[in-house]
Design a protein around this motif. Structure first.
Motif, PDB file in Angstrom:
ATOM      1  N   HIS A 162      95.135  48.798  22.284  1.00 32.49           N
ATOM      2  CA  HIS A 162      94.234  49.089  23.402  1.00 32.49           C
ATOM      3  C   HIS A 162      94.667  50.365  24.134  1.00 32.49           C
ATOM      4  CE1 HIS A 162      91.585  45.560  23.456  1.00 32.49           C
ATOM      5  NE2 HIS A 162      92.640  44.861  23.052  1.00 32.49           N
TER       6      HIS A 162
ATOM      7  N   ALA B 192      93.701  53.421  22.152  1.00 30.25           N
ATOM      8  CA  ALA B 192      92.254  53.636  22.160  1.00 30.25           C
ATOM      9  C   ALA B 192      91.764  54.141  23.508  1.00 30.25           C
ATOM     10  CB  ALA B 192      91.531  52.342  21.788  1.00 30.25           C
TER      11      ALA B 192
ATOM     12  N   GLU C  47      87.841  42.793  17.128  1.00 29.50           N
ATOM     13  CA  GLU C  47      87.795  43.830  18.152  1.00 29.50           C
ATOM     14  C   GLU C  47      88.453  45.121  17.668  1.00 29.50           C
ATOM     15  OE1 GLU C  47      88.477  44.089  22.954  1.00 29.50           O
ATOM     16  OE2 GLU C  47      89.822  42.808  21.791  1.00 29.50           O
ATOM     17  N   ARG C  48      89.535  44.966  16.943  1.00 28.75           N
ATOM     18  CA  ARG C  48      90.241  46.133  16.399  1.00 28.75           C
ATOM     19  C   ARG C  48      89.339  46.915  15.452  1.00 28.75           C
ATOM     20  NH1 ARG C  48      94.300  43.270  14.437  1.00 28.75           N
ATOM     21  NH2 ARG C  48      95.328  43.267  16.472  1.00 28.75           N
TER      22      ARG C  48
ATOM     23  N   ARG D  89      86.012  46.652  15.072  1.00 28.77           N
ATOM     24  CA  ARG D  89      84.711  47.022  15.614  1.00 28.77           C
ATOM     25  C   ARG D  89      84.799  48.137  16.647  1.00 28.77           C
ATOM     26  NH1 ARG D  89      81.613  42.175  18.269  1.00 28.77           N
ATOM     27  NH2 ARG D  89      83.312  42.439  19.757  1.00 28.77           N
ATOM     28  N   ASP D  90      85.923  48.204  17.366  1.00 33.06           N
ATOM     29  CA  ASP D  90      85.972  49.103  18.515  1.00 33.06           C
ATOM     30  C   ASP D  90      87.210  49.995  18.576  1.00 33.06           C
ATOM     31  OD1 ASP D  90      85.284  50.135  21.124  1.00 33.06           O
ATOM     32  OD2 ASP D  90      86.740  48.743  21.955  1.00 33.06           O
ATOM     33  N   LEU D  91      88.386  49.439  18.351  1.00 36.01           N
ATOM     34  CA  LEU D  91      89.607  50.163  18.688  1.00 36.01           C
ATOM     35  C   LEU D  91      89.999  51.227  17.663  1.00 36.01           C
ATOM     36  CD1 LEU D  91      91.789  47.229  20.069  1.00 36.01           C
ATOM     37  CD2 LEU D  91      90.270  48.788  21.313  1.00 36.01           C
TER      38      LEU D  91
ATOM     39  N   SER E   9      88.472  53.146  15.629  1.00 32.52           N
ATOM     40  CA  SER E   9      87.707  54.393  15.632  1.00 32.52           C
ATOM     41  C   SER E   9      88.030  55.282  16.821  1.00 32.52           C
ATOM     42  CB  SER E   9      86.210  54.080  15.622  1.00 32.52           C
ATOM     43  OG  SER E   9      85.832  53.395  16.805  1.00 32.52           O
ATOM     44  N   ARG E  10      88.762  54.756  17.800  1.00 28.15           N
ATOM     45  CA  ARG E  10      89.090  55.532  19.010  1.00 28.15           C
ATOM     46  C   ARG E  10      90.511  56.069  18.991  1.00 28.15           C
ATOM     47  NH1 ARG E  10      87.814  51.075  23.219  1.00 28.15           N
ATOM     48  NH2 ARG E  10      88.558  52.627  24.721  1.00 28.15           N
TER      49      ARG E  10
END
Length: 333
Positions: free
Chosen positions: A166, A169, A263-264, A266-268, A270-271
């Motif tokens: 987190h 990201a 969550e990793r 789907r979201d993290l 790529s950031r």
């Protein structure tokens, strides 16, 4: 789309990993035998701000800081040694800042090494509050703000890696290099996480009520190589401070390893933008090395992606301390 309706597919376990996980719970006789070795370990007195101790020839200083949380004030315990570019270390379970002391001492000649007790662990906050990993991670960043750490190298292990994901990201320009250890990445299979529900139920089942037994059983369960007796004794002491056995399960009550994985992906991931080095134990039982073979293509926007393996199992910072220290020095330049 809910998690249950999502198209996430589990990765099939390689034969070697299936065999390892089938024997996940160690024989009670083995745990009892190892417990006997540490029968004389007693609780360690709490530290005070400014206390020092010498480990591996380096002087470590204990610090405490109270930082506003949501409705609460979070009391953090962190330990420093050395000077130079900041390197922030986050530990896993059932550990504390002490997990990293060998690597911190090795890097202290050129780096400001800062190891933090995660919320709920060691001598950090154990009261009610935000135990979502995203929330706890942001509170960690607010601690770093308070102690004047803006840009830093981030080194993580296990549960600390969940929060590190987190941080990397949400603050991509602040994390100069992310050294990420012992946590699922793109691949996952729930057979690798039989302990997920057990930890969430620990306050009712009593699984953690004897911290010494829990630590020894955990190291026996997923460790690879023996850990030095003096290190194991301190690991037990650091997990024995009052409140840990009730605070740590709060993380698992509000989430699951599967939700973290979704969550990793789907979201993290790529950031993430900084250079990333993945370090895994060669014989890690809960994160088989085969799951990291395609890591470079799974982290598309990082400045660089490297995968390294260390001799031993899950607890490689203490199982292979010299090898881990040498690798960190090489990776960080």
């Amino acid at each position: 789309m809910s998690y249950d309706e999502s198209p996430w597919e589990y990765t099939e376990l390689p034969a070697r990993a299936r065999e390892a996980i089938e024997n996940f719970v160690p024989p009670e006789e083995l745990v009892t035998e190892r417990l006997a070795r540490y029968a004389d370990v007693r609780p360690r007195p709490a530290d005070h701000d400014g206390d020092t101790e010498e480990l591996d020839g380096a002087v470590f200083t204990h610090h405490f800081a109270e930082i506003p949380g949501d409705q609460e004030t979070v009391r953090w315990h962190y330990v420093e040694t050395g000077s130079g570019e900041p390197v922030v270390f986050l530990h896993g379970m059932p550990d504390s800042w002490f997990m990293w002391h060998h690597q911190m001492a090795a890097l202290s000649d050129s780096r400001r090494c800062i190891a933090i007790d995660l919320k709920g662990y060691g001598q950090s906050e154990k009261g009610r509050g935000d135990y979502r990993h995203v929330g706890a991670a942001q509170q960690l960043v607010e601690l770093l703000d308070a102690i004047g750490v803006h840009e830093f190298v981030l080194v993580t292990h296990d549960r600390g890696t969940v929060q590190g994901d987190h941080i990397a990201a949400a603050h991509p320009t602040r994390v100069r290099h992310y050294v990420r250890g012992e946590q699922h990445l793109y691949h996952f299979n729930p057979a690798l996480a039989p302990h997920d529900d057990l930890i969430a139920e620990a306050p009712w089942s009593g699984m953690m009520e004897d911290p010494k037994r829990f630590v020894v059983a955990s190291y026996t369960m997923v460790g690879g190589l023996p850990v030095a007796d003096e290190d194991m004794r301190r690991v037990i002491q650091e997990y024995s401070y009052p409140g840990i056995t009730r605070a740590v399960p709060r993380y698992n009550m509000g989430s699951t390893f599967r939700k973290e994985w979704i969550e990793r992906r789907r979201d993290l991931i790529s950031r993430w933008r900084s250079p990333i080095t993945l370090i895994q134990g060669w014989d890690s039982r809960t994160q088989p090395r085969e799951f990291f073979a395609d890591a470079r293509e799974r982290i598309p926007y990082a400045a660089d992606v490297d995968v390294r393996y260390i001799t031993g199992g899950h607890f490689w910072p203490l199982e292979s301390p010299a090898e881990a220290s040498a690798l960190l020095r090489k990776v960080l330049g």
